[in-house]
Design a protein around this motif. Structure first.
Motif, PDB file in Angstrom:
ATOM      1  N   ASN A  21      13.197   2.463 -11.736  1.00  0.00           N
ATOM      2  CA  ASN A  21      14.323   1.830 -11.050  1.00  0.00           C
ATOM      3  C   ASN A  21      14.696   0.562 -11.806  1.00  0.00           C
ATOM      4  OD1 ASN A  21      16.294   1.123  -9.066  1.00  0.00           O
ATOM      5  ND2 ASN A  21      15.038   2.079  -7.483  1.00  0.00           N
ATOM      6  N   ARG A  22      15.647  -0.162 -11.259  1.00  0.00           N
ATOM      7  CA  ARG A  22      16.065  -1.437 -11.841  1.00  0.00           C
ATOM      8  C   ARG A  22      16.341  -2.418 -10.716  1.00  0.00           C
ATOM      9  NH1 ARG A  22      21.330  -2.300 -15.854  1.00  0.00           N
ATOM     10  NH2 ARG A  22      21.046  -4.551 -16.205  1.00  0.00           N
ATOM     11  N   ALA A  30       0.829  -1.210   0.000  1.00  0.00           N
ATOM     12  CA  ALA A  30       0.000   0.000   0.000  1.00  0.00           C
ATOM     13  C   ALA A  30       0.860   1.256   0.000  1.00  0.00           C
ATOM     14  CB  ALA A  30      -0.926  -0.014   1.212  1.00  0.00           C
ATOM     15  N   ALA A  31       2.110   1.121   0.500  1.00  0.00           N
ATOM     16  CA  ALA A  31       3.022   2.266   0.534  1.00  0.00           C
ATOM     17  C   ALA A  31       3.842   2.377  -0.745  1.00  0.00           C
ATOM     18  CB  ALA A  31       3.950   2.160   1.740  1.00  0.00           C
ATOM     19  N   GLY A  32       3.621   1.448  -1.701  1.00  0.00           N
ATOM     20  CA  GLY A  32       4.333   1.495  -2.961  1.00  0.00           C
ATOM     21  C   GLY A  32       5.650   0.743  -2.984  1.00  0.00           C
ATOM     22  N   VAL A  33       5.928  -0.046  -1.940  1.00  0.00           N
ATOM     23  CA  VAL A  33       7.184  -0.798  -1.880  1.00  0.00           C
ATOM     24  C   VAL A  33       7.045  -2.079  -2.699  1.00  0.00           C
ATOM     25  CG1 VAL A  33       8.849  -1.959  -0.383  1.00  0.00           C
ATOM     26  CG2 VAL A  33       7.696   0.120   0.399  1.00  0.00           C
ATOM     27  N   LEU A  34       7.969  -2.289  -3.628  1.00  0.00           N
ATOM     28  CA  LEU A  34       7.988  -3.536  -4.397  1.00  0.00           C
ATOM     29  C   LEU A  34       8.582  -4.617  -3.501  1.00  0.00           C
ATOM     30  CD1 LEU A  34       7.486  -4.801  -7.234  1.00  0.00           C
ATOM     31  CD2 LEU A  34       9.907  -4.366  -7.699  1.00  0.00           C
ATOM     32  N   ILE A  54      10.701   1.794  -4.726  1.00  0.00           N
ATOM     33  CA  ILE A  54       9.410   2.420  -4.432  1.00  0.00           C
ATOM     34  C   ILE A  54       8.701   2.711  -5.751  1.00  0.00           C
ATOM     35  CG2 ILE A  54       8.220   4.326  -3.294  1.00  0.00           C
ATOM     36  CD1 ILE A  54       9.732   2.518  -1.382  1.00  0.00           C
ATOM     37  N   ILE A  55       7.478   2.217  -5.874  1.00  0.00           N
ATOM     38  CA  ILE A  55       6.656   2.463  -7.057  1.00  0.00           C
ATOM     39  C   ILE A  55       5.774   3.683  -6.793  1.00  0.00           C
ATOM     40  CG2 ILE A  55       4.932   1.510  -8.623  1.00  0.00           C
ATOM     41  CD1 ILE A  55       7.612   0.067  -8.717  1.00  0.00           C
ATOM     42  N   PRO A  56       5.847   4.724  -7.630  1.00  0.00           N
ATOM     43  CA  PRO A  56       5.028   5.924  -7.415  1.00  0.00           C
ATOM     44  C   PRO A  56       3.553   5.642  -7.706  1.00  0.00           C
ATOM     45  CG  PRO A  56       6.230   6.103  -9.493  1.00  0.00           C
ATOM     46  CD  PRO A  56       6.707   4.842  -8.830  1.00  0.00           C
ATOM     47  N   LEU A  57       2.762   5.535  -6.668  1.00  0.00           N
ATOM     48  CA  LEU A  57       1.333   5.241  -6.816  1.00  0.00           C
ATOM     49  C   LEU A  57       0.545   6.535  -7.004  1.00  0.00           C
ATOM     50  CD1 LEU A  57       0.980   2.529  -4.014  1.00  0.00           C
ATOM     51  CD2 LEU A  57       1.366   2.189  -6.470  1.00  0.00           C
ATOM     52  N   PRO A  58      -0.608   6.453  -7.686  1.00  0.00           N
ATOM     53  CA  PRO A  58      -1.191   5.256  -8.315  1.00  0.00           C
ATOM     54  C   PRO A  58      -0.650   5.049  -9.734  1.00  0.00           C
ATOM     55  CG  PRO A  58      -2.724   7.082  -8.477  1.00  0.00           C
ATOM     56  CD  PRO A  58      -1.524   7.611  -7.715  1.00  0.00           C
ATOM     57  N   VAL A  65      12.228  -5.522  -2.344  1.00  0.00           N
ATOM     58  CA  VAL A  65      13.178  -5.767  -3.423  1.00  0.00           C
ATOM     59  C   VAL A  65      14.116  -4.570  -3.521  1.00  0.00           C
ATOM     60  CG1 VAL A  65      13.444  -6.201  -5.891  1.00  0.00           C
ATOM     61  CG2 VAL A  65      11.520  -7.195  -4.652  1.00  0.00           C
ATOM     62  N   ILE A  66      15.420  -4.843  -3.680  1.00  0.00           N
ATOM     63  CA  ILE A  66      16.426  -3.788  -3.731  1.00  0.00           C
ATOM     64  C   ILE A  66      16.686  -3.372  -5.177  1.00  0.00           C
ATOM     65  CG2 ILE A  66      18.864  -3.251  -3.285  1.00  0.00           C
ATOM     66  CD1 ILE A  66      18.730  -5.030  -0.872  1.00  0.00           C
ATOM     67  N   GLY A  67      16.865  -2.054  -5.379  1.00  0.00           N
ATOM     68  CA  GLY A  67      17.223  -1.528  -6.681  1.00  0.00           C
ATOM     69  C   GLY A  67      18.732  -1.394  -6.810  1.00  0.00           C
ATOM     70  N   ASN A  68      19.199  -0.915  -7.951  1.00  0.00           N
ATOM     71  CA  ASN A  68      20.633  -0.778  -8.176  1.00  0.00           C
ATOM     72  C   ASN A  68      21.262   0.337  -7.333  1.00  0.00           C
ATOM     73  OD1 ASN A  68      21.258  -2.922  -9.771  1.00  0.00           O
ATOM     74  ND2 ASN A  68      21.257  -1.795 -11.708  1.00  0.00           N
TER      75      ASN A  68
END
Length: 249
Positions: free
Chosen positions: A162-163, A109-113, A130-134, A121-124
């Motif tokens: 991100n990657r 709900a907070a946008g965390v993958l 973090i996914i910018p919702l919505p 999940v960690i990015g590079n």
């Protein structure tokens, strides 16, 4: 007499440990990305006061089976399977970096993958993604790059956010924790590998062979029963010797 009693006693005890290993493998036969554990037995000398004249049985976990599991096509945008060798970098329950092959991802709900078990999940950039919702659509490319289309954006309005950090350390350096996640020995830092790729819309099944695990469980149960019978035989022999000594006295 006490020699084979000691061997049978330790054999039965270690047999229970082996049952736990194979039982855990069987319990995770349907766990996405699970790697089965090996176990082996060997004879060890018991050292103490005097000469090491006693031998005991010891079972140990020498490592894991890193053979990739079968791919299951799901068609879901957030499902990814690592192609060939490699791992997905995540944060464990203590906030430390760990590795997994479980690509069943979700967005909180907070946008965390995160994984289905709630590990971010960690990015590079070595930070949780973090996914910018919505958003209306999320796309994960084979190199781990994540693109999103914000809500209300045109069909071609995909933006890179991100990657996913993908790594491929030597399996000789990996250690499996009790949570099923893998880490580098001595908590060494994990380096991203640009050559690792993922397959979108698929998941890697567990590499556990249920039939082989069930067969091994049956064999271990028979072995345990044999060890118990040996202990009973040792007890009977001890009683017989005691009666003979009483008759001579």
């Amino acid at each position: 007499m006490d020699k084979y009693l000691y061997i049978s006693m330790t054999g039965a005890s270690q047999g229970l440990n082996a049952l736990a290993v194979h039982g855990n493998n069987l319990a995770n036969a349907n766990t996405t990305g699970f790697k089965s554990d090996f176990e082996q037995a060997r004879a060890m000398q018991a050292y103490g006061e005097g000469l090491p004249s006693r031998v005991f049985a010891m079972r140990e976990n020498p490592g894991q089976n890193f053979t990739p599991g079968a791919l299951k096509t799901t068609g879901r945008d957030l499902d990814v399977a690592v192609a060939g060798q490699g791992w997905i970098s995540i944060r464990d329950a203590n906030g430390q970096e760990a590795l997994t092959r479980d690509g069943n991802l979700t967005v909180s709900a907070a946008g965390v993958l995160q994984t289905a078990t709630g590990h971010p999940v960690i990015g590079n950039n070595n930070q949780p993604i973090i996914i910018p919702l919505p958003v209306e659509k999320i796309n994960i490319n084979k190199d781990g790059t994540i693109e999103v289309r914000p809500q209300g954006a045109p069909p071609d309005g995909m933006e890179e956010v991100n990657r996913i950090k993908l790594a491929n350390p030597s399996i000789k350096e990996l250690r499996k924790g009790t949570d099923g996640l893998f880490r580098l020995a001595n908590n060494q830092p994990i380096t991203a590998d640009a050559n690792v790729e993922v397959i979108k819309g698929a998941l890697e099944a567990s590499n556990v062979n249920p039939i082989a695990e069930m067969t091994q469980l049956i064999n271990l149960q028979h072995n345990y029963d044999m060890q118990v019978k040996m202990m009973r035989t040792a007890e009977d022999d001890d009683r017989s010797v005691t009666r003979l000594l009483n008759l001579r006295g």
